[in-house]
Design an enzyme around this catalytic site. Structure first.
Site, mmCIF file in Angstrom:
data_model
loop_
_atom_site.group_PDB
_atom_site.id
_atom_site.type_symbol
_atom_site.label_atom_id
_atom_site.label_comp_id
_atom_site.label_asym_id
_atom_site.label_seq_id
_atom_site.Cartn_x
_atom_site.Cartn_y
_atom_site.Cartn_z
ATOM 1 N N TYR A 13 -51.256 -59.613 32.400
ATOM 2 C CA TYR A 13 -49.848 -59.464 31.982
ATOM 3 C C TYR A 13 -49.301 -58.066 32.296
ATOM 4 N N ILE A 14 -49.908 -57.042 31.744
ATOM 5 C CA ILE A 14 -49.369 -55.685 31.956
ATOM 6 C C ILE A 14 -49.686 -55.213 33.380
ATOM 7 N N LEU A 35 -60.277 -62.721 36.899
ATOM 8 C CA LEU A 35 -59.414 -63.870 36.561
ATOM 9 C C LEU A 35 -59.871 -64.592 35.289
ATOM 10 N N ASP A 60 -65.881 -58.641 38.861
ATOM 11 C CA ASP A 60 -66.072 -58.245 37.466
ATOM 12 C C ASP A 60 -66.387 -56.752 37.403
ATOM 13 N N SER A 126 -54.858 -48.575 22.917
ATOM 14 C CA SER A 126 -53.966 -49.385 22.093
ATOM 15 C C SER A 126 -53.650 -48.651 20.800
ATOM 16 N N TYR A 150 -62.492 -55.747 18.626
ATOM 17 C CA TYR A 150 -61.602 -55.408 19.744
ATOM 18 C C TYR A 150 -61.167 -53.938 19.625
ATOM 19 N N LYS A 154 -61.991 -50.398 21.947
ATOM 20 C CA LYS A 154 -61.030 -49.440 22.518
ATOM 21 C C LYS A 154 -61.373 -48.018 22.048
ATOM 22 N N PHE A 179 -48.125 -49.630 22.233
ATOM 23 C CA PHE A 179 -47.752 -50.230 20.960
ATOM 24 C C PHE A 179 -47.656 -51.760 21.178
ATOM 25 N N LEU A 201 -46.754 -62.343 18.388
ATOM 26 C CA LEU A 201 -45.459 -62.827 17.905
ATOM 27 C C LEU A 201 -44.519 -63.289 19.023
ATOM 28 N N ARG A 232 -42.915 -53.510 13.806
ATOM 29 C CA ARG A 232 -43.694 -53.057 14.961
ATOM 30 C C ARG A 232 -42.789 -52.348 15.966
ATOM 31 N N ARG A 306 -51.433 -62.115 7.287
ATOM 32 C CA ARG A 306 -52.603 -62.326 8.142
ATOM 33 C C ARG A 306 -53.606 -61.217 7.850
HETATM 34 P P1 NAD Z 1 -54.510 -59.578 30.119
HETATM 35 O O1 NAD Z 1 -55.603 -60.369 29.519
HETATM 36 O O2 NAD Z 1 -53.294 -60.298 30.573
HETATM 37 O O3 NAD Z 1 -55.065 -58.706 31.346
HETATM 38 C C1 NAD Z 1 -56.375 -58.228 31.382
HETATM 39 C C2 NAD Z 1 -56.940 -58.600 32.734
HETATM 40 O O4 NAD Z 1 -58.281 -58.129 32.832
HETATM 41 C C3 NAD Z 1 -56.984 -60.115 32.972
HETATM 42 O O5 NAD Z 1 -56.369 -60.399 34.209
HETATM 43 C C4 NAD Z 1 -58.469 -60.449 32.979
HETATM 44 O O6 NAD Z 1 -58.754 -61.525 33.858
HETATM 45 C C5 NAD Z 1 -59.071 -59.131 33.445
HETATM 46 N N1 NAD Z 1 -60.458 -58.913 33.011
HETATM 47 C C6 NAD Z 1 -60.973 -59.041 31.770
HETATM 48 N N2 NAD Z 1 -62.271 -58.733 31.768
HETATM 49 C C7 NAD Z 1 -62.595 -58.393 33.049
HETATM 50 C C8 NAD Z 1 -63.797 -57.987 33.683
HETATM 51 N N3 NAD Z 1 -64.942 -57.908 33.021
HETATM 52 N N4 NAD Z 1 -63.750 -57.713 35.002
HETATM 53 C C9 NAD Z 1 -62.606 -57.818 35.709
HETATM 54 N N5 NAD Z 1 -61.438 -58.220 35.157
HETATM 55 C C10 NAD Z 1 -61.443 -58.504 33.831
HETATM 56 O O7 NAD Z 1 -54.132 -58.444 29.074
HETATM 57 P P2 NAD Z 1 -52.913 -57.417 29.074
HETATM 58 O O8 NAD Z 1 -52.043 -57.765 27.946
HETATM 59 O O9 NAD Z 1 -52.353 -57.291 30.427
HETATM 60 O O10 NAD Z 1 -53.701 -56.103 28.671
HETATM 61 C C11 NAD Z 1 -54.186 -55.192 29.619
HETATM 62 C C12 NAD Z 1 -54.988 -54.127 28.897
HETATM 63 O O11 NAD Z 1 -54.159 -53.494 27.934
HETATM 64 C C13 NAD Z 1 -56.199 -54.660 28.135
HETATM 65 O O12 NAD Z 1 -57.245 -53.747 28.263
HETATM 66 C C14 NAD Z 1 -55.712 -54.720 26.706
HETATM 67 O O13 NAD Z 1 -56.762 -54.571 25.789
HETATM 68 C C15 NAD Z 1 -54.779 -53.522 26.660
HETATM 69 N N6 NAD Z 1 -53.730 -53.644 25.634
HETATM 70 C C16 NAD Z 1 -52.950 -54.768 25.596
HETATM 71 C C17 NAD Z 1 -51.972 -54.882 24.617
HETATM 72 C C18 NAD Z 1 -51.133 -56.129 24.511
HETATM 73 O O14 NAD Z 1 -50.592 -56.382 23.441
HETATM 74 N N7 NAD Z 1 -50.968 -56.922 25.568
HETATM 75 C C19 NAD Z 1 -51.776 -53.837 23.703
HETATM 76 C C20 NAD Z 1 -52.581 -52.700 23.797
HETATM 77 C C21 NAD Z 1 -53.561 -52.619 24.773
HETATM 78 C C1 WQD Z 2 -46.744 -58.564 15.249
HETATM 79 C C2 WQD Z 2 -46.166 -58.906 13.892
HETATM 80 C C3 WQD Z 2 -47.637 -60.206 12.502
HETATM 81 C C4 WQD Z 2 -47.677 -63.784 14.999
HETATM 82 C C5 WQD Z 2 -51.678 -57.008 18.233
HETATM 83 C C6 WQD Z 2 -53.057 -56.423 18.267
HETATM 84 C C7 WQD Z 2 -53.001 -55.023 18.796
HETATM 85 C C8 WQD Z 2 -52.272 -54.961 20.151
HETATM 86 C C9 WQD Z 2 -50.955 -55.665 20.106
HETATM 87 C C10 WQD Z 2 -53.872 -55.041 21.898
HETATM 88 C C11 WQD Z 2 -47.156 -58.767 12.748
HETATM 89 C C12 WQD Z 2 -46.410 -61.004 12.867
HETATM 90 C C13 WQD Z 2 -47.427 -62.528 14.493
HETATM 91 C C14 WQD Z 2 -47.196 -64.903 14.292
HETATM 92 C C15 WQD Z 2 -46.215 -63.431 12.672
HETATM 93 N N1 WQD Z 2 -53.023 -55.618 21.167
HETATM 94 N N2 WQD Z 2 -46.699 -62.358 13.359
HETATM 95 N N3 WQD Z 2 -46.465 -64.678 13.161
HETATM 96 O O1 WQD Z 2 -50.785 -57.575 15.291
HETATM 97 O O2 WQD Z 2 -49.039 -55.812 15.790
HETATM 98 O O3 WQD Z 2 -50.860 -56.221 17.381
HETATM 99 O O4 WQD Z 2 -51.127 -56.984 19.562
HETATM 100 O O5 WQD Z 2 -54.275 -53.917 21.832
HETATM 101 O O6 WQD Z 2 -54.304 -54.600 18.907
HETATM 102 O O7 WQD Z 2 -53.588 -56.418 16.962
HETATM 103 O O8 WQD Z 2 -49.099 -57.903 17.162
HETATM 104 O O9 WQD Z 2 -47.690 -59.763 17.927
HETATM 105 O O10 WQD Z 2 -49.845 -60.290 16.717
HETATM 106 O O11 WQD Z 2 -47.943 -59.301 15.437
HETATM 107 O O12 WQD Z 2 -45.570 -63.286 11.640
HETATM 108 O O13 WQD Z 2 -47.406 -66.065 14.688
HETATM 109 O O14 WQD Z 2 -45.794 -60.299 13.908
HETATM 110 O O15 WQD Z 2 -48.023 -60.459 11.189
HETATM 111 O O16 WQD Z 2 -46.452 -58.309 11.627
HETATM 112 P P1 WQD Z 2 -49.968 -56.875 16.256
HETATM 113 P P2 WQD Z 2 -48.669 -59.392 16.883
#
Ligand code: NAD
Ligand code: WQD
Length: 353
Positions: A13-14, A35, A60, A126, A150, A154, A179, A201, A232, A306
């Site tokens: 995604y990101i 993937l 990988d 994160s 998780y 990190k 965030f 969410l 948030r 939750r």
């Molecule tokens: P995502 O799952 O969409 O992307 C992660 C990618 O990494 C995926 O394409 C997956 O196939 C790949 N991957 C996982 N394990 C692997 C491995 N062992 N080798 C090679 N590829 C691998 O997630 P995202 O939301 O794009 O997040 C990207 C990064 O940001 C992650 O590290 C996640 O923990 C971190 N992050 C995400 C969020 C969020 O809310 N989306 C918030 C904070 C931090």
């Molecule tokens: C946001 C708010 C829920 C779903 C998570 C990970 C964090 C980071 C980002 C990777 C909260 C509320 C949610 C639902 C709801 N990821 N909610 N109903 O929990 O802030 O963070 O994603 O690093 O590590 O913990 O994000 O989107 O799950 O929740 O009411 O069905 O929405 O309680 O207040 P969160 P979230």
């Protein structure tokens, strides 16, 4: 010659949004992804959006030999390390998988980087590393603590990066603490595509809006916040992508200064930086904004809190602005509009069969 960056997890995604931003900023990129949580179609769509094929390697980060081949073939300036597993609930039931993938995988990547003297890395950390914050907004010096595997993974990687910086000042290690990333590319072609029922969410709301899910459960309405629901710091994924470009621009600038020999050798060391907007939005406020933008009713019910959730979380964004010259530009309305465009154009995400 263009600066070349390895993007691990670049099909996700990101990562996919960041690939576009890096390309637009003039970087050359190679994507490395197994993937496990993404779809090759994301790479195809990014290629179409940037008007040229993306160099993609299916692999990988725990595969030392394949990484060696990739580093031997390309002269990378640095790595953006997105690859990792990110589902908090799953990490509680499968901690070994999370530590193996996120921590061991990162160690393998760092070892190969060291072998090839590639010492610039931007790591996806994160806001979860702050646990339940003592005060708001959260700045980078706040205490770190995590309650789930998780988050621990990190935090463990952050500690590894800190130790590495202390051991050898030729490493330049930026940990971007995201965030709550939401939104999608304004074209509607790429976005977040959860495998299963979404945990987060915004994708949950958008799947209710297209009638894939019946109703949203709002986890708790008794927090001491503006309306009792959680608060948030939601940040648009394209703003986040620009934050990565700014981080690499910073690393490149430091490296040029060092090469010019006119200044004292400068090491970035371990540099944690928040990427957020600095503004808190409640769950109910987001639901209302999405409903306004999409014109769809979002039925919801209040349920219990939750486990593990905190009341409020938003970033202090001064460090990103001061060091990287970056700040988020897009509003909650933009985030909802772009999510809605992606979700309504592709209700089943990348699965177009
Ligand atoms: P995502 O799952 O969409 O992307 C992660 C990618 O990494 C995926 O394409 C997956 O196939 C790949 N991957 C996982 N394990 C692997 C491995 N062992 N080798 C090679 N590829 C691998 O997630 P995202 O939301 O794009 O997040 C990207 C990064 O940001 C992650 O590290 C996640 O923990 C971190 N992050 C995400 C969020 C969020 O809310 N989306 C918030 C904070 C931090
Ligand atoms: C946001 C708010 C829920 C779903 C998570 C990970 C964090 C980071 C980002 C990777 C909260 C509320 C949610 C639902 C709801 N990821 N909610 N109903 O929990 O802030 O963070 O994603 O690093 O590590 O913990 O994000 O989107 O799950 O929740 O009411 O069905 O929405 O309680 O207040 P969160 P979230």
């Amino acid at each position: 010659m263009k600066t070349k960056i390895l993007v691990t997890g670049g099909a996700g995604y990101i990562g996919s949004h960041t690939c576009i931003a890096l390309h637009e900023a003039g970087y050359d990129i190679v994507v490395y992804d197994n993937l496990s949580n993404s779809n090759r179609e994301a790479i195809n769509r990014v290629s179409i959006l940037i008007g040229q094929p993306i160099e993609f390697i299916e692999g990988d980060i725990r595969d030392t030999e394949l990484l060696r081949e990739v580093f031997a073939l390309h002269k990378f300036f640095g790595v953006i390390h997105f690859a990792g597993l990110k589902a908090v609930g799953e990490s509680v039931s499968k901690p070994l998988l999370y530590y193996n993938n996120n921590v061991s995988g990162t160690i393998t990547l760092l070892e190969v980087m060291a072998e090839y003297s590639v010492k610039n890395i931007v790591f996806s950390s994160s806001a979860t590393v702050y646990g339940d914050p003592e005060s708001l907004p959260i700045d980078e010096r706040s205490k770190r603590s995590c309650t789930n595997p998780y988050g621990q993974s990190k935090l463990a990687v952050e500690h590894i990066l800190e130790d590495l910086a202390a051991s050898d000042d030729s490493w330049n290690l930026i940990a971007l603490r995201y965030f709550n990333p939401v939104g999608a590319h304004p074209s509607g072609q790429i976005g977040e595509d959860p495998n299963d029922i979404p945990n987060n969410l915004m994708p949950y709301i958008s799947q209710v809006a297209v009638d894939k899910l019946e109703k949203l459960s709002i986890f708790g309405n008794d927090y001491s916040t503006v309306d009792g629901t959680g608060v948030r710091d939601f940040i648009h994924v394209t703003d986040l992508a620009q934050g990565h470009v700014a981080a690499f621009d910073y690393l490149e600038k430091q490296s040029r200064l060092n090469e010019s020999g006119t200044t004292q050798q400068y090491s970035v060391g371990f540099l944690p930086i928040n990427l957020g907007t600095g503004k808190g939005t409640s769950v109910l406020e987001l639901v209302c904004a999405f409903s306004d933008v999409s014109g769809q009713a979002i039925p919801y019910q209040f349920t219990d809190r939750r486990a593990g959730d905190i009341a409020s979380c938003y970033a202090s964004v001064d460090k990103a602005k001061m060091l990287l010259g970056w700040q988020a530009e897009l509003s909650i309305t933009d985030m909802c509009q772009d999510t809605w465009r992606w979700q309504s154009m592709y209700p089943n995400g990348y699965d177009v069969s």
